[in-house]
Motif scaffolding. Structure first.
Motif, PDB file in Angstrom:
ATOM      1  N   UNK A 172      12.148  16.130  20.149  1.00 32.26           N
ATOM      2  CA  UNK A 172      12.086  15.289  18.952  1.00 32.26           C
ATOM      3  C   UNK A 172      13.025  15.837  17.889  1.00 32.26           C
ATOM      4  N   UNK A 173      13.678  14.922  17.198  1.00 35.31           N
ATOM      5  CA  UNK A 173      14.557  15.287  16.093  1.00 35.31           C
ATOM      6  C   UNK A 173      13.961  14.733  14.807  1.00 35.31           C
ATOM      7  N   UNK A 174      13.952  15.556  13.789  1.00 29.47           N
ATOM      8  CA  UNK A 174      13.396  15.141  12.512  1.00 29.47           C
ATOM      9  C   UNK A 174      14.474  14.522  11.637  1.00 29.47           C
ATOM     10  N   UNK A 175      14.111  13.492  10.925  1.00 33.11           N
ATOM     11  CA  UNK A 175      14.996  12.881   9.954  1.00 33.11           C
ATOM     12  C   UNK A 175      15.314  13.914   8.872  1.00 33.11           C
ATOM     13  N   UNK A 176      16.579  14.033   8.497  1.00 29.10           N
ATOM     14  CA  UNK A 176      16.918  14.987   7.436  1.00 29.10           C
ATOM     15  C   UNK A 176      16.060  14.745   6.183  1.00 29.10           C
ATOM     16  N   UNK A 177      15.525  15.826   5.664  1.00 29.62           N
ATOM     17  CA  UNK A 177      14.695  15.766   4.469  1.00 29.62           C
ATOM     18  C   UNK A 177      13.205  15.754   4.746  1.00 29.62           C
ATOM     19  N   UNK A 178      12.799  15.388   5.951  1.00 27.36           N
ATOM     20  CA  UNK A 178      11.362  15.321   6.257  1.00 27.36           C
ATOM     21  C   UNK A 178      10.684  16.691   6.143  1.00 27.36           C
ATOM     22  N   UNK A 179      11.253  17.768   6.707  1.00 27.16           N
ATOM     23  CA  UNK A 179      10.570  19.066   6.537  1.00 27.16           C
ATOM     24  C   UNK A 179      10.384  19.436   5.066  1.00 27.16           C
ATOM     25  N   UNK A 180      11.390  19.175   4.258  1.00 31.01           N
ATOM     26  CA  UNK A 180      11.297  19.497   2.833  1.00 31.01           C
ATOM     27  C   UNK A 180      10.263  18.616   2.135  1.00 31.01           C
ATOM     28  N   UNK A 181      10.212  17.348   2.474  1.00 30.77           N
ATOM     29  CA  UNK A 181       9.236  16.438   1.878  1.00 30.77           C
ATOM     30  C   UNK A 181       7.817  16.870   2.220  1.00 30.77           C
TER      31      UNK A 181
ATOM     32  N   UNK B  70      -2.352   1.890  -0.204  1.00 33.85           N
ATOM     33  CA  UNK B  70      -2.212   1.249  -1.502  1.00 33.85           C
ATOM     34  C   UNK B  70      -0.749   0.978  -1.850  1.00 33.85           C
ATOM     35  N   UNK B  71       0.127   1.834  -1.344  1.00 32.89           N
ATOM     36  CA  UNK B  71       1.558   1.719  -1.609  1.00 32.89           C
ATOM     37  C   UNK B  71       2.287   1.880  -0.282  1.00 32.89           C
ATOM     38  N   UNK B  72       3.307   1.050  -0.088  1.00 32.93           N
ATOM     39  CA  UNK B  72       4.135   1.172   1.115  1.00 32.93           C
ATOM     40  C   UNK B  72       5.571   1.436   0.700  1.00 32.93           C
ATOM     41  N   UNK B  73       6.103   2.552   1.182  1.00 28.96           N
ATOM     42  CA  UNK B  73       7.505   2.890   0.968  1.00 28.96           C
ATOM     43  C   UNK B  73       8.232   2.660   2.289  1.00 28.96           C
ATOM     44  N   UNK B  74       9.153   1.728   2.267  1.00 31.31           N
ATOM     45  CA  UNK B  74       9.937   1.434   3.460  1.00 31.31           C
ATOM     46  C   UNK B  74      11.096   2.404   3.585  1.00 31.31           C
ATOM     47  N   UNK B  75      11.421   2.743   4.830  1.00 27.87           N
ATOM     48  CA  UNK B  75      12.532   3.659   5.103  1.00 27.87           C
ATOM     49  C   UNK B  75      13.549   2.964   5.989  1.00 27.87           C
ATOM     50  N   UNK B  76      14.773   2.863   5.510  1.00 26.28           N
ATOM     51  CA  UNK B  76      15.824   2.196   6.256  1.00 26.28           C
ATOM     52  C   UNK B  76      16.960   3.103   6.660  1.00 26.28           C
ATOM     53  N   UNK B  77      16.704   4.398   6.745  1.00 23.03           N
ATOM     54  CA  UNK B  77      17.760   5.356   7.060  1.00 23.03           C
ATOM     55  C   UNK B  77      18.203   5.365   8.508  1.00 23.03           C
ATOM     56  N   UNK B  78      17.385   4.862   9.411  1.00 22.41           N
ATOM     57  CA  UNK B  78      17.756   4.791  10.828  1.00 22.41           C
ATOM     58  C   UNK B  78      18.140   3.354  11.170  1.00 22.41           C
ATOM     59  N   UNK B  79      17.249   2.428  10.846  1.00 22.79           N
ATOM     60  CA  UNK B  79      17.493   0.994  11.055  1.00 22.79           C
ATOM     61  C   UNK B  79      17.030   0.254   9.812  1.00 22.79           C
TER      62      UNK B  79
ATOM     63  N   UNK C  11      13.818   3.021   0.644  1.00 22.69           N
ATOM     64  CA  UNK C  11      14.801   4.098   0.550  1.00 22.69           C
ATOM     65  C   UNK C  11      15.583   4.206   1.858  1.00 22.69           C
ATOM     66  N   UNK C  12      16.789   4.753   1.731  1.00 22.37           N
ATOM     67  CA  UNK C  12      17.649   4.965   2.897  1.00 22.37           C
ATOM     68  C   UNK C  12      17.785   6.443   3.223  1.00 22.37           C
ATOM     69  N   UNK C  13      17.326   7.280   2.326  1.00 25.36           N
ATOM     70  CA  UNK C  13      17.319   8.735   2.510  1.00 25.36           C
ATOM     71  C   UNK C  13      15.983   9.248   2.010  1.00 25.36           C
ATOM     72  N   UNK C  14      15.608  10.431   2.458  1.00 32.52           N
ATOM     73  CA  UNK C  14      14.328  11.033   2.084  1.00 32.52           C
ATOM     74  C   UNK C  14      14.401  11.705   0.713  1.00 32.52           C
ATOM     75  N   UNK C  15      15.578  12.132   0.292  1.00 35.24           N
ATOM     76  CA  UNK C  15      15.716  12.879  -0.955  1.00 35.24           C
ATOM     77  C   UNK C  15      15.096  12.176  -2.166  1.00 35.24           C
ATOM     78  N   UNK C  16      15.221  10.862  -2.330  1.00 37.00           N
ATOM     79  CA  UNK C  16      14.572  10.235  -3.486  1.00 37.00           C
ATOM     80  C   UNK C  16      13.040  10.424  -3.495  1.00 37.00           C
ATOM     81  N   UNK C  17      12.445  10.503  -2.324  1.00 35.90           N
ATOM     82  CA  UNK C  17      10.993  10.750  -2.267  1.00 35.90           C
ATOM     83  C   UNK C  17      10.681  12.175  -2.720  1.00 35.90           C
ATOM     84  N   UNK C  18      11.507  13.120  -2.299  1.00 32.54           N
ATOM     85  CA  UNK C  18      11.321  14.500  -2.723  1.00 32.54           C
ATOM     86  C   UNK C  18      11.489  14.608  -4.238  1.00 32.54           C
TER      87      UNK C  18
END
Length: 180
Positions: A39-48, A147-156, A169-176
């Motif tokens: 498995x490969x993690x999306x960049x930023x996921x470990x930090x988030x 209660x809240x849904x954050x969509x992620x479009x960084x892969x598709x 969001x298209x990258x994880x950094x804005x969530x961090x």
């Protein structure tokens, strides 16, 4: 089939059964695949995840994927296995494919919402934020579930998901950054 389910045009349980039936899956093939394709993690996921955990927030993995794939990800992210809601592949004693556990919340349409309800009930949470990239993730956004849904479009990028997300969001950094 997976794209149709993620886009919301096919029931998830039908797509899951169809995918698994055409794969010719066995325990040996799965083990070999996981060794060659970890498995490969999306960049930023470990930090988030680390930032959320450092703030005392519990992180759960609610996935239509398989525990055999998700558990190593949870372990790499220091997420307790008890915080994983995912599908379980079943194999016979000889290693041949026997199906999947239909009792898992995530094995059916609206299963992620059911998993979130279970998490809220079990842990007493009032609010849960769901981050995901597909229709089954978006389905979890309900008053008694996420209660809240954050969509992620960084892969598709899925425009129908983006249009309905509370935040896309298209990258994880804005969530961090939002956690500061």
């Amino acid at each position: 089939m997976t794209a149709q389910a993620m886009g919301g045009s096919v029931r998830f349980e039908d797509a899951l059964a169809a995918r698994l039936n055409v794969m010719g899956l066995s325990q040996q093939k799965l083990d070999e695949f996981l060794q060659v394709h970890p498995a490969q993690l999306t960049p930023g996921i470990p930090e988030l995840v680390k930032k959320l955990q450092s703030q005392g927030k519990a992180v759960f993995l609610v996935s239509g994927g398989f525990r055999q794939v998700i558990h190593p990800i949870a372990e790499a992210l220091a997420i307790p296995i008890s915080n994983v809601y995912a599908n379980q592949l079943l194999f016979k004693a000889d290693g041949s494919y026997a199906g999947f556990d239909a009792k898992e919340f995530t094995s059916r349409s609206h299963g992620k919402a059911a998993a979130i309800r279970e998490i809220k009930a079990r842990y007493g949470y009032d609010r849960i934020v769901m981050v995901g990239d597909g229709a089954t993730d978006l389905e979890a956004r309900q008053p008694d579930a996420a209660n809240i849904f954050i969509g992620y479009g960084g892969v598709v990028e899925r425009l129908n998901i983006a249009a309905q997300a509370d935040w896309y969001v298209y990258k994880i950094q804005p969530l961090i950054d939002a956690l500061d």
